[in-house]
Write a protein that holds these residues in place. Structure first.
Motif, mmCIF file in Angstrom:
data_model
loop_
_atom_site.group_PDB
_atom_site.id
_atom_site.type_symbol
_atom_site.label_atom_id
_atom_site.label_comp_id
_atom_site.label_asym_id
_atom_site.label_seq_id
_atom_site.Cartn_x
_atom_site.Cartn_y
_atom_site.Cartn_z
ATOM 1 N N PRO A 90 1.028 -0.988 -0.015
ATOM 2 C CA PRO A 90 0.239 -0.030 -0.132
ATOM 3 C C PRO A 90 0.932 1.276 0.071
ATOM 4 C CG PRO A 90 -0.906 -1.693 1.334
ATOM 5 C CD PRO A 90 0.300 -2.374 1.192
ATOM 6 N N GLY A 91 2.165 1.154 0.167
ATOM 7 C CA GLY A 91 3.192 2.706 0.743
ATOM 8 C C GLY A 91 3.179 2.611 -0.784
ATOM 9 N N GLN A 92 3.393 1.918 -1.156
ATOM 10 C CA GLN A 92 4.026 2.341 -3.238
ATOM 11 C C GLN A 92 2.762 2.741 -3.784
ATOM 12 O OE1 GLN A 92 5.125 -1.991 -3.654
ATOM 13 N NE2 GLN A 92 6.716 -1.218 -4.253
ATOM 14 N N LEU A 93 1.784 2.971 -3.654
ATOM 15 C CA LEU A 93 0.880 3.027 -4.882
ATOM 16 C C LEU A 93 1.019 4.440 -4.615
ATOM 17 C CD1 LEU A 93 -1.667 2.058 -6.442
ATOM 18 C CD2 LEU A 93 -3.075 1.868 -4.689
ATOM 19 N N PRO A 94 0.962 5.470 -4.101
ATOM 20 C CA PRO A 94 1.492 6.195 -3.935
ATOM 21 C C PRO A 94 2.067 7.357 -4.937
ATOM 22 C CG PRO A 94 0.566 6.799 -2.089
ATOM 23 C CD PRO A 94 0.963 4.986 -2.284
ATOM 24 N N TYR A 95 3.572 6.660 -4.599
ATOM 25 C CA TYR A 95 4.612 7.051 -5.463
ATOM 26 C C TYR A 95 4.426 6.381 -6.832
ATOM 27 C CZ TYR A 95 8.979 7.457 -7.395
ATOM 28 O OH TYR A 95 10.110 7.038 -8.420
ATOM 29 N N LEU A 96 3.376 5.437 -7.184
ATOM 30 C CA LEU A 96 3.340 5.334 -8.473
ATOM 31 C C LEU A 96 1.947 6.273 -9.114
ATOM 32 C CD1 LEU A 96 3.816 1.386 -8.147
ATOM 33 C CD2 LEU A 96 5.189 3.450 -9.843
ATOM 34 N N LEU A 97 0.914 6.574 -8.339
ATOM 35 C CA LEU A 97 0.104 7.263 -9.250
ATOM 36 C C LEU A 97 0.202 8.738 -8.919
ATOM 37 C CD1 LEU A 97 -3.050 5.866 -5.998
ATOM 38 C CD2 LEU A 97 -2.082 6.208 -8.733
ATOM 39 N N ASP A 98 1.306 9.075 -7.892
ATOM 40 C CA ASP A 98 1.551 10.265 -8.315
ATOM 41 C C ASP A 98 3.024 10.256 -10.123
ATOM 42 O OD1 ASP A 98 1.410 11.683 -6.177
ATOM 43 O OD2 ASP A 98 3.246 11.797 -5.016
ATOM 44 N N GLN A 99 3.173 9.439 -10.363
ATOM 45 C CA GLN A 99 4.435 8.802 -11.428
ATOM 46 C C GLN A 99 3.212 8.985 -12.540
ATOM 47 O OE1 GLN A 99 6.320 5.666 -10.960
ATOM 48 N NE2 GLN A 99 8.362 6.126 -11.026
ATOM 49 N N LEU A 100 2.344 8.700 -12.321
ATOM 50 C CA LEU A 100 1.277 8.227 -13.711
ATOM 51 C C LEU A 100 0.144 9.933 -13.798
ATOM 52 C CD1 LEU A 100 -0.856 4.763 -12.674
ATOM 53 C CD2 LEU A 100 0.377 5.644 -14.819
ATOM 54 N N THR A 101 0.128 10.839 -12.446
ATOM 55 C CA THR A 101 -0.227 12.034 -12.403
ATOM 56 C C THR A 101 1.256 12.995 -13.605
ATOM 57 O OG1 THR A 101 -1.194 11.695 -10.210
ATOM 58 C CG2 THR A 101 -0.932 13.821 -11.385
ATOM 59 N N ALA A 102 1.975 12.927 -13.233
ATOM 60 C CA ALA A 102 3.162 13.836 -13.496
ATOM 61 C C ALA A 102 3.190 13.456 -15.163
ATOM 62 C CB ALA A 102 4.754 13.460 -12.767
ATOM 63 N N ALA A 103 2.738 12.381 -15.959
ATOM 64 C CA ALA A 103 3.168 11.826 -16.914
ATOM 65 C C ALA A 103 1.646 12.383 -17.811
ATOM 66 C CB ALA A 103 3.357 10.690 -16.608
ATOM 67 N N GLY A 104 1.000 12.706 -17.277
ATOM 68 C CA GLY A 104 -0.268 13.484 -17.917
ATOM 69 C C GLY A 104 -1.372 11.796 -18.002
ATOM 70 N N MET A 105 -1.093 10.625 -17.368
ATOM 71 C CA MET A 105 -1.235 10.134 -17.238
ATOM 72 C C MET A 105 -3.046 9.390 -16.158
ATOM 73 S SD MET A 105 -1.299 8.204 -19.790
ATOM 74 C CE MET A 105 -2.807 6.839 -19.545
ATOM 75 N N LEU A 106 -3.235 10.741 -15.501
ATOM 76 C CA LEU A 106 -3.646 11.343 -14.231
ATOM 77 C C LEU A 106 -4.351 12.264 -14.213
ATOM 78 C CD1 LEU A 106 -3.402 8.790 -11.661
ATOM 79 C CD2 LEU A 106 -5.483 8.557 -12.737
ATOM 80 N N ALA A 107 -5.509 12.749 -14.284
ATOM 81 C CA ALA A 107 -5.644 14.451 -13.646
ATOM 82 C C ALA A 107 -5.309 15.129 -12.752
ATOM 83 C CB ALA A 107 -6.914 14.688 -14.234
ATOM 84 N N ALA A 108 -5.298 13.977 -11.891
ATOM 85 C CA ALA A 108 -5.267 13.906 -9.892
ATOM 86 C C ALA A 108 -6.002 12.726 -10.078
ATOM 87 C CB ALA A 108 -6.239 15.365 -10.106
ATOM 88 N N TRP A 109 -5.106 12.313 -8.059
ATOM 89 C CA TRP A 109 -6.247 11.319 -7.009
ATOM 90 C C TRP A 109 -5.586 12.200 -6.133
ATOM 91 C CZ3 TRP A 109 -3.034 9.460 -3.486
ATOM 92 C CH2 TRP A 109 -1.817 9.841 -3.371
ATOM 93 N N TRP A 110 -6.808 11.472 -5.361
ATOM 94 C CA TRP A 110 -6.509 11.953 -3.602
ATOM 95 C C TRP A 110 -7.840 10.656 -3.321
ATOM 96 C CZ3 TRP A 110 -9.636 13.239 -7.654
ATOM 97 C CH2 TRP A 110 -11.460 12.970 -7.574
#
Length: 174
Positions: free
Chosen positions: A142-162
């Motif tokens: 579970p601790g790895q998920l926020p880091y990878l979601l941040d990567q996808l957001t930076a890459a433009g795959m996600l507009a946002a996550w929370w």
């Protein structure tokens, strides 16, 4: 998938297992054209070996073949719904959802996460899931998920996550 694969199954093995489970026939045999595997960047032997070591499938293909055939060893897959034509459409959808050429993400882990996110997203582009469930499905802690979601957001795959402070659910917008 998260329940049947070992925790240490690699992201390429998880992507391969997803395609195999969705494409298996009623005798748990699956045939995957090498072109499908190349499009997912899964044409290496290691993911197959990982699934064989986990006693999840038995690969029955000579290396020179144009398609790979295998027999799945997890009999719990026989009881899954929906019917095979629907699962084949789902396999095609999963192939397209996580395709590196469509998403712009390269690694199997990112492809797997993008596919999981897309599977839990509605037609408006908003999605949610329990973070533990999402992490288990991708073979992450579970601790790895926020880091990878941040990567996808930076890459433009996600507009946002929370994360919702009240329910602790994970929300995102594609």
């Amino acid at each position: 998938m998260a329940a049947t694969l070992p925790d240490n199954a690699s992201p390429p093995a998880r992507l391969l297992a997803l395609q195999c489970a969705l494409r298996a026939d009623d005798t748990l045999h699956v045939r995957l054209p090498r072109g499908v595997l190349r499009s997912l960047r899964l044409d290496a032997l290691e993911p197959w070996r990982d699934l064989e070591r986990a006693h999840w499938l038995h690969n029955a293909t000579p290396n020179a073949s144009r398609q790979i055939t295998a027999r799945l060893l997890d009999t719990s897959l026989l009881g899954q719904e929906p019917a095979r034509p629907d699962r084949r459409r789902a396999a095609d959808w999963a192939l397209r959802a996580g395709s590196p050429s469509r998403t712009g993400v390269g690694g199997p882990l990112q492809q797997l996460i993008v596919t999981c996110l897309a599977a839990h997203t509605d037609t408006s582009g908003n999605g949610w899931s329990e973070p533990g469930r999402m992490a288990r499905g991708c073979g992450l802690s579970p601790g790895q998920l926020p880091y990878l979601l941040d990567q996808l957001t930076a890459a433009g795959m996600l507009a946002a996550w929370w994360g919702c402070p009240y329910t602790e659910d994970l929300h995102w917008t594609l």
